[in-house]
Design a protein around this motif. Structure first.
Motif, PDB file in Angstrom:
ATOM      1  N   PRO A  62       0.783  -1.214   0.100  1.00 50.19           N
ATOM      2  CA  PRO A  62       0.019   0.103   0.027  1.00 50.19           C
ATOM      3  C   PRO A  62       0.766   1.289  -0.050  1.00 50.19           C
ATOM      4  O   PRO A  62       2.049   1.341   0.636  1.00 50.19           O
ATOM      5  N   ILE A  63       0.481   2.198  -0.669  1.00 55.16           N
ATOM      6  CA  ILE A  63       1.053   3.520  -0.715  1.00 55.16           C
ATOM      7  C   ILE A  63       0.155   4.652  -1.009  1.00 55.16           C
ATOM      8  O   ILE A  63      -0.656   4.337  -2.124  1.00 55.16           O
ATOM      9  N   THR A  64      -0.080   5.644  -0.457  1.00 53.73           N
ATOM     10  CA  THR A  64      -1.044   6.812  -0.649  1.00 53.73           C
ATOM     11  C   THR A  64      -0.305   7.495  -1.967  1.00 53.73           C
ATOM     12  O   THR A  64       0.970   7.654  -2.003  1.00 53.73           O
ATOM     13  N   PRO A  65      -0.891   7.906  -3.107  1.00 52.27           N
ATOM     14  CA  PRO A  65      -2.419   7.990  -3.259  1.00 52.27           C
ATOM     15  C   PRO A  65      -2.920   6.678  -4.133  1.00 52.27           C
ATOM     16  O   PRO A  65      -3.766   6.997  -4.789  1.00 52.27           O
ATOM     17  N   SER A  66      -2.230   5.541  -4.061  1.00 49.54           N
ATOM     18  CA  SER A  66      -2.789   4.398  -5.034  1.00 49.54           C
ATOM     19  C   SER A  66      -3.282   3.245  -4.222  1.00 49.54           C
ATOM     20  O   SER A  66      -4.208   2.271  -4.759  1.00 49.54           O
ATOM     21  N   SER A  67      -3.399   3.550  -2.866  1.00 50.22           N
ATOM     22  CA  SER A  67      -4.086   2.320  -1.997  1.00 50.22           C
ATOM     23  C   SER A  67      -5.296   1.616  -2.138  1.00 50.22           C
ATOM     24  O   SER A  67      -5.594   0.497  -2.045  1.00 50.22           O
ATOM     25  N   GLU A  68      -6.108   2.766  -2.673  1.00 50.36           N
ATOM     26  CA  GLU A  68      -7.361   1.899  -2.908  1.00 50.36           C
ATOM     27  C   GLU A  68      -7.434   0.936  -3.771  1.00 50.36           C
ATOM     28  O   GLU A  68      -8.349   0.101  -3.870  1.00 50.36           O
ATOM     29  N   ILE A  69      -6.533   1.251  -4.928  1.00 47.71           N
ATOM     30  CA  ILE A  69      -6.514  -0.004  -5.830  1.00 47.71           C
ATOM     31  C   ILE A  69      -6.331  -1.212  -5.148  1.00 47.71           C
ATOM     32  O   ILE A  69      -6.922  -2.368  -5.306  1.00 47.71           O
ATOM     33  N   ALA A  70      -5.330  -1.284  -4.184  1.00 45.11           N
ATOM     34  CA  ALA A  70      -5.035  -2.600  -3.538  1.00 45.11           C
ATOM     35  C   ALA A  70      -6.428  -2.844  -2.763  1.00 45.11           C
ATOM     36  O   ALA A  70      -6.628  -4.049  -2.747  1.00 45.11           O
ATOM     37  N   GLU A  71      -7.080  -1.822  -1.815  1.00 43.81           N
ATOM     38  CA  GLU A  71      -8.098  -2.333  -1.188  1.00 43.81           C
ATOM     39  C   GLU A  71      -9.411  -2.997  -2.225  1.00 43.81           C
ATOM     40  O   GLU A  71      -9.924  -3.882  -1.532  1.00 43.81           O
ATOM     41  N   ILE A  72      -9.444  -2.409  -3.107  1.00 46.98           N
ATOM     42  CA  ILE A  72     -10.409  -2.962  -4.213  1.00 46.98           C
ATOM     43  C   ILE A  72      -9.825  -4.382  -4.477  1.00 46.98           C
ATOM     44  O   ILE A  72     -11.016  -5.054  -4.637  1.00 46.98           O
ATOM     45  N   ALA A  73      -8.914  -4.352  -5.092  1.00 48.39           N
ATOM     46  CA  ALA A  73      -8.503  -5.721  -5.461  1.00 48.39           C
ATOM     47  C   ALA A  73      -8.406  -6.853  -4.471  1.00 48.39           C
ATOM     48  O   ALA A  73      -8.856  -7.886  -4.665  1.00 48.39           O
ATOM     49  N   SER A  74      -8.390  -6.427  -3.108  1.00 50.40           N
ATOM     50  CA  SER A  74      -8.402  -7.368  -2.081  1.00 50.40           C
ATOM     51  C   SER A  74      -9.877  -7.755  -1.738  1.00 50.40           C
ATOM     52  O   SER A  74     -10.005  -9.125  -1.326  1.00 50.40           O
ATOM     53  N   ARG A  75     -10.839  -6.892  -2.112  1.00 50.87           N
ATOM     54  CA  ARG A  75     -12.022  -7.327  -1.948  1.00 50.87           C
ATOM     55  C   ARG A  75     -12.538  -8.022  -2.906  1.00 50.87           C
ATOM     56  O   ARG A  75     -13.639  -9.021  -3.125  1.00 50.87           O
TER      57      ARG A  75
END
Ligand SMILES: Cc1ncc(C[n+]2csc(CCOP(=O)(O)OP(=O)(O)O)c2C)c(N)n1
Ligand SMILES: Cc1ncc(C[n+]2csc(CCOP(=O)(O)OP(=O)(O)O)c2C)c(N)n1
Ligand code: SF4
Ligand code: SF4
Ligand code: SF4
Ligand code: SF4
Ligand code: SF4
Ligand code: SF4
Ligand SMILES: [Mg+2]
Ligand SMILES: [Mg+2]
Lengths: 61, 180, 272, 376, 376, 272, 180, 61
Positions: free
Chosen positions: D31-44
């Protein structure tokens, strides 16, 4: 003396809950009020447990 | 560019300003078939500090999300207010009159009792009453830039049917703050 | 002249940015108490930090500070300490910082035994970036990147660092503040690499997704589950699950890197 | 029945959805700002799609893991921002020389170093081109709207698969975090890598077909697959013969450069009669478009050349668009990167830069003012 | 009595000796071909000089350790090659934004990725300029002889100390491994960083003097020192104010760019009446010089512009040298890097590249032939 | 059809590039013997390697191969194994590869418990680049970057990996080839992360600077100093100095990552 | 460019070819005040495979270490020989006639009994007799491009006074191989 | 049968030294000569210890 720099306080409640002598009361906004200073044992636990550097305890028993 | 609206929600991290912007923009974009953009400016997330969320709503495709002359600016903290006070006139600024009292006043600077209203609502609905929804309401009270039906739908989609009711009530309270 | 706790603090920078109830402030408090306890001149102290909520600690310290990159605090600290052995050098790191991205520096700093005091604030997730999974997130926990519960077992920091060769390893909690201060003092005084894990709290993220308890209850949880080695060994198996050991876990008397390097210098200069 | 989905969401979300639609079933990241949403969505979302989300110990490992997974036949991607992108550079080279398709998303933030983690910039444009050591070419796409985030991520995978090459999707904090309506298109063209077909014993993992691209077996296929980071012959074994080395290095370069046109996406706005041409990408292109509108309203003939493929830079297309313009303005959220390339390409023109590097995006007014200043 | 020493040794050895002479007393690194001799010499010689050699666990740590040591007041350096250079990119940014002087030596080898570890290339030229994320400027020196390895390493330290900035010394496998006579000069000018002098309480680690450079305290001084990788104010605390951010980022850039002339070293050979000007650096400059001689013998008026400072690229100096030349040839051991910069600068000239990327150096004949071809 | 040892080898690539007496060939031999012993189809095997002399091993193997970057073999292998659980995945690494530059991937692979078999050829230095110091170089040894003897203690690979959570840890030597083959077979069959350290020989560099003995004497040294855990525990202290344990050191039955991830997939798909 | 010499030592890794080139060039550069360069081309170090070392010696400063027309090429392996055989004529090639017998022969291709000579020397001096020194000798036997005094000095400097004697003897043996 | 692919042998001497039955002699160049095959127990240790894949032992006792 128990000094409080209240502008730093974030109302976590730790000082109030864990004072062994129950010295503090909680204000409506959750910040501590020194209610029973006379009971204080000067253990400084409140000072050390406050995450926000609000409390300074001076004195010894 | 007819029927363009530009709104800023500003305050500090943790007040749900991003959500306010998102909800409003989504209502327009998805449930009214308009175009909408929402952008943010924030510091270290969720740890206080100035934060804001910008919404642009238009009937036409939006070239650029940048707000040129915001119509409405909600300022929930003094810091936020100070940053925007010079916009008053071009924009209408709505602020939390419970939290601070600005030096400047006037027609375009509207104080609303956000904090006390919220406290009242909280008694009724608990922590489901959110300041950000109140803020949306305050804007809609001045101008119904998004219909209440659309707002209900967006609440339903994002918070479920059950919570939509509460949110509509909070919204309404917001609307009343500025309508009155 | 006696140094006060305040002499180590940048009070002008307070209130700090940490959330209400975040344990990081308590850990910093323990550190400055320890420095004051040992009366170490703040201008002879260098605090290196990584990136993360805890990595912001240097903002509040009135020592020399080095705010580096995520995971590399110990590598910066190594460069500092080997050329300036007279300084007291710290590396303050989060769990992500220290062992997730920074694991390689951690194990080699432990092995190399450079006289640095490493303090890890383990809040079981990445606070700074919004509560994602860390290598210390307990298996099964929910984070913003493990909504179904993580499938990865957590790293036991102290065991790892001990196996890597650390000569001082200890664990404390933000509940046990007096012990924590003492541990940090001992860590500073230990000559060689010292490692202190502080079990702490991120109410905003890890707490929100996992605790099922209030901050106060969590403090009580720490109080109950953190036990001395002696007590831990006597616990019945079912209690061992959530319990963990605190106190000094390793303390060995082994020569630190700088002392050994002195001999290399002599050897080289005699040969030269 | 179309299962198209209209969503209101962030650029980061659209990138993730684009990846899933393109067939990505593996994400590894840190994770790293400002990309973390991509990780979070991928994890879900990935587990829902039968795919796998892995949070690696660092960005070096993340880049490695997606290469490993892709070499095993599963389309893979990662997302990061500046500091993590720097850490991925070494292993990015493995994907290049090993010819392993994958997509790396870099959501640019303000640097250098830690800089301002939550603030936008466009300062990794040159790094995306030149960040890894040694000779190489690379494809870099850069969306400017949330819909483009979706579309170009799909395209990034397609190009990666088509060319057996990593593709970088560059965005910026504004594009990554802005919310707009976007369509999760149903009928997207999805390209899959070419598989070997001949006899198993004859398969050479780096023997190109006539198109310069070698068919790619996956680990576990009956074809024995070899991936290597060393300079190699068609068989995938280290080979230091200069003739072979030249062939290999040049083929990797040419398979991309010779196809520049095929993978070039540009947008133009009012370029035909423009006296002053603005060249801008990413979020800045949107600011520039608004500026062009305003300038036109004021009677100034401005136009916009907006490359979505920024590497290989659309040289020919820019030359054509700039044919009649006298002056060129390159606004960027940095101290000057793309402007160098534009200067190089448009030798006969007067090229101006408008550079802003302070954690803020460019504003419409700033471009308008600069155009007026330059137009004088 | 002069204690000058004449030695016969490798470029790598001369780099190490130059570093010691410049006052370097700390080396941290991770071995990699073709740079390892520098580490080996440092490990032997530094302890003799009272300095410290540290072999770190990787290149990320190596870069970090030299920054830490330098911030503690000890001149520090590391050496690596492509793969390691890629790994150093993130922390290189710390030295840039943290304004910590240090020297990074990259002995270029053939890539991409692992490539051919023992073979030369010049393919990190652009990476040296753009490899780390975010806005930045950087000084890169590139010697071509063993003596220059010594001299420019000294100079690299001097520039680093003068500018509070990392300096990259780029060499290549040929230069690093070739042996020649060189002099360990006794009387070299050694520059040390500016120290603070005012009252302790007033010291701000990033408050520049008029020259744009802040005086630098060391850890352990009575001045409290703060180094940070975040965008910061003069006090060294994170500051996201856009005005401050712009000032900081631009100052870091300008302190280098505004001094380009001061730190520019070039060599010219027969440029005055050259019809065709060759622009070459590193080992290739030597091949080019031999080619110029041969061409002149054959009556072709060739000349050589040889930048020793390659970043900031000596733009003005090149323009001057190229004034009367009709054609420009840029030979490089890569697929084209410096040539882009030359094209950009010399807009009115016909610029040709001669690119060789196969693990071999360029040969004199190849340059001669290309000049003849181009001259037609 | 039974697979022969030769089916796993690229005999056309022999003779290999390793020096006379280099232990790497013996280790590769043990690996292919193990594969043949278990009759694993070579097309279901992926061998990942790093960079180093041992990293060249894939050149001689007739399996799927991935020759990556220095220190990252396990990270590549992780990507492979999690998406293709049906494959037998190896990471062959040198000591530099595995724990010096690659330490972070090593500890997290161990913790994550992905079903990979990691084989580390520990020759106590960097053969490939000319015999420099490694994290496993015994303290005091001389290498091309520690001519005065290294001041850094060596890392105990097996202890480290065990502390990081590895469910299978074993050590063998190139002298004890029958045992080594057996260990590798067990490691392959163990479901979860398996770690095998092979104590081996680099006569060209480490040997030249440190052994004071011939290659044959070194083999005998291995024979004498590598002892079973049982025997090790009984050794008198003075003998323990040079002696080390071989055999299986850890073998735990813990679910591997892929198995756990299956449950996540189910959970996600049921929720979806 | 008067008095220029260009020499290649080629063979395989481990034969000390780099050292041969270094020693020869250093003798010229340091002990005869000339200019000299030495470069190498090698694969994975010290693990066999083709390797070579190139020396250029000149009275003038050397622009470029590249050898244009080598005067002497020593080829100790067949592989090395094959790479260079086309140079014969422009260059004199000296090869190890004990190790292989090339198809090509002629005035400029000189076979010398390196292996047997070395074996003989090894009986006398043990492993201090090295093939690389023999190779230098073979070149000097054809042309004394560096004086024997300079060679002695370079041996003394690099191997110490005691070993210089042995090396001079090995060198002499090399000289005799080609002189005869 | 003990097969030797001698072109691969690097004369390390391991097979010769560690054959439990002393089956090999060393040739002048250090490579193994199968001198006493009749003593071979087919333990295959030489095969497994040869670093260079030179030896192949076929047969059983
Ligand atoms: C190379 C790199 N990757 C990722 C990040 C983003 N990042 C910043 S802090 C952080 C995690 C912080 O977690 P931890 O170290 O546990 O500290 P905490 O915030 O929990 O105190 C991450 C992933 C970064 N700054 N640099
Ligand atoms: C990033 C990077 N750093 C350094 C190197 C150079 N390098 C190649 S192999 C190696 C060490 C190999 O040692 P080890 O892993 O122990 O294997 P061995 O050669 O001893 O078998 C090094 C440092 C590299 N290839 N990449
Ligand atoms: S010093 Fe101790 S007793 Fe007194 S208030 Fe604080 S915690 Fe309570
Ligand atoms: S512990 Fe500190 S921050 Fe928390 S309530 Fe008490 S004074 Fe306030
Ligand atoms: S996010 Fe967590 S770790 Fe960060 S400041 Fe808040 S409570 Fe502390
Ligand atoms: S250098 Fe060492 S490890 Fe490498 S092949 Fe030779 S003996 Fe083996
Ligand atoms: S198989 Fe056994 S007994 Fe036979 S030769 Fe080999 S080592 Fe000796
Ligand atoms: S063990 Fe192998 S390489 Fe060594 S001598 Fe015997 S056959 Fe030759
Ligand atoms: Mg944490
Ligand atoms: Mg090794």
């Amino acid at each position: 003396m128990i000094h409080l720099k209240k502008n730093r306080c974030k109302s976590c409640g730790i000082c109030i809950e864990f004072c062994p002598k129950n010295v503090f009361d909680a204000a409506v906004d959750g910040t501590p009020i020194v209610a029973r200073e006379e009971d204080c044992s000067y253990c400084r636990l409140c000072e050390k447990r406050c995450p926000d550097f609000v409390i300074k305890v001076e004195g010894e028993k | 560019m007819s029927n363009d609206y530009q709104v800023i929600f500003s305050g500090e991290g943790g007040q749900g300003l991003v959500l306010a912007g998102t909800i409003l923009a989504e209502a327009a974009a998805i449930f009214e078939g308009k175009y909408a953009t929402q952008t943010v400016d924030y510091g270290i997330a969720s740890r206080g500090g100035f934060a804001m969320s910008e919404v642009k709503i238009s009937d036409e495709e939006i070239d650029c999300p940048e707000l040129i002359e915001p119509d409405y600016i909600v300022a929930l903290t003094e810091d936020a207010f100070n940053r925007f006070e010079k916009e008053a006139g071009k924009s209408v600024i709505i602020f939390d009159s419970d939290a601070f009292s600005p030096a400047l006043e006037g027609d375009n600077i509207k104080g609303c009792p956000f904090t006390t209203t919220l406290r009242r609502l909280a008694e009724e609905y608990g922590n489901k009453a959110r300041i950000n929804v109140l803020a949306i309401g305050a804007v809609l009270g001045l101008k119904e830039i998004v219909s209440l039906q659309a707002m209900r739908k967006v609440f339903e989609k994002n918070f479920g049917a059950k919570n939509a009711d509460i949110n509509m009530k909070v919204l309404q309270a917001g609307i009343e703050m500025t309508r009155s | 002249m006696a140094f006060q706790v305040e002499d180590y603090l940048r009070e002008d920078k307070l209130p700090h940015i940490w959330c209400a109830g975040c344990g990081h402030g308590i850990t910093v408090r323990a550190l400055v108490e320890a420095l004051a306890g040992l009366q170490i001149d703040p201008t002879s102290v260098v605090v290196t930090t990584g990136i993360g909520c805890f990595g912001k600690a240097d903002d509040y310290l009135n020592t020399h500070c080095f705010h580096g990159t995520h995971g590399r605090a110990l590598a910066f600290a190594t460069g500092i300490k080997v050329v300036k052995p007279e300084l007291t050098v710290f590396a303050l790191m989060g769990d992500g910082d220290s062992v997730t991205i920074g694991g390689n520096h951690l194990i080699h700093a432990a092995r190399r035994n450079v006289d640095i005091t490493a303090i890890v604030a383990n809040n079981q997730n990445y606070g700074m970036t919004g509560g994602q999974l860390s290598a210390t997130t307990p298996e099964g926990s929910r984070t913003t990147t493990s909504v179904y519960g993580t499938a990865e077992p957590e790293m036991d920091l102290c065991s790892l660092v001990a196996a890597a060769g650390a000569s001082f390893v200890a664990r404390g909690t933000v509940y046990h503040v007096t012990q924590l201060q003492k541990i940090i003092q001992d860590a500073i005084q230990h000559k060689g690499f010292s490692f202190v894990e502080v079990v702490t709290m991120c109410p905003t993220y890890f707490g929100r997704y996992n605790w099922n308890q209030t901050l106060i209850e969590r403090m009580n949880w720490l109080k109950e589950n953190a036990v001395s080695k002696a007590r831990y060994d006597k616990l019945p198996p079912e209690k061992k699950e959530s319990a963990f050991m605190i106190g000094k876990l390793v303390e060995k008397d082994t020569e630190d890197f700088n002392t050994k390097y002195q001999r290399i210098l002599q050897k080289a200069q005699n040969q030269g | 029945m179309s299962s198209e989905l209209i969503k209101f969401g962030q650029g980061n979300e659209a990138c993730a959805e684009g990846a899933f639609k393109a067939g990505a079933r593996f994400y590894a990241g840190y994770p790293i700002t400002p990309s973390s949403e991509i990780a979070e969505i991928a994890s879900r979302r990935l587990p829902q799609l039968g795919g796998i989300y892995l949070q690696m110990e660092d960005e070096l490992g993340s880049m490695a893991a997606i290469i490993g997974a892709s070499a095993s036949g599963v389309k893979s991607f990662t997302a990061t921002s500046g500091p993590g992108f720097s850490l991925m550079q070494e292993n990015l080279g493995v994907a290049i020389i090993g010819e392993v398709p994958c997509v790396v998303i870099d959501v640019q933030r303000s640097g250098p170093s830690t800089g301002l983690a939550t603030k936008p910039a466009q300062a990794d444009i040159m790094q995306a081109r030149w960040g890894t050591h040694g000779d190489h070419a690379i494809v870099v796409l850069y969306p400017s709207t949330v819909q483009e985030c979706f579309d170009l991520t799909v395209e990034a995978f397609n190009i990666a698969e088509m060319l057996r090459s990593p593709v970088i999707l560059l965005t910026d904090e504004v594009v990554g975090h802005m919310r707009e309506k976007f369509i999760i298109r149903d009928q997207v063209k999805v390209i899959d890598r070419k598989k070997p077909t001949g006899p198993v014993e004859k398969y050479l993992p780096y023997q190109p077909d006539e198109d310069g691209i070698p068919p790619m077996a996956a680990f576990g296929d009956k074809y024995r697959m070899r991936i290597t980071s060393s300079t190699h012959g068609p068989d995938g074994f280290t080979n230091s013969n200069p003739v072979n080395a030249r062939q290999m290095i040049e083929r990797l370069y040419k398979k991309i450069m010779d196809r520049a046109d095929e993978i070039t996406y540009i947008k133009e706005y009012m370029v035909d009669d423009a006296d002053i041409l603005i060249v801008a990408c990413g979020y800045t292109a949107r600011v520039a478009k608004a500026a062009v509108k305003q300038l036109r309203n004021e009677g100034i003939k401005a136009g916009l050349f907006h490359p979505l493929t920024i590497w290989p830079f659309p040289e020919k297309q820019l030359k054509k668009a700039a044919l009649d313009a006298e002056k060129i303005l390159v606004p960027e959220m940095n101290l000057g990167q793309l402007v160098y390339e534009v200067e190089r390409i448009l030798k006969e023109k007067e090229v101006f830069g408008l550079h802003k590097s302070n954690g803020q995006p460019l504003f419409v007014r700033e471009i308008v003012d600069k155009v007026k200043e330059v137009a004088k």
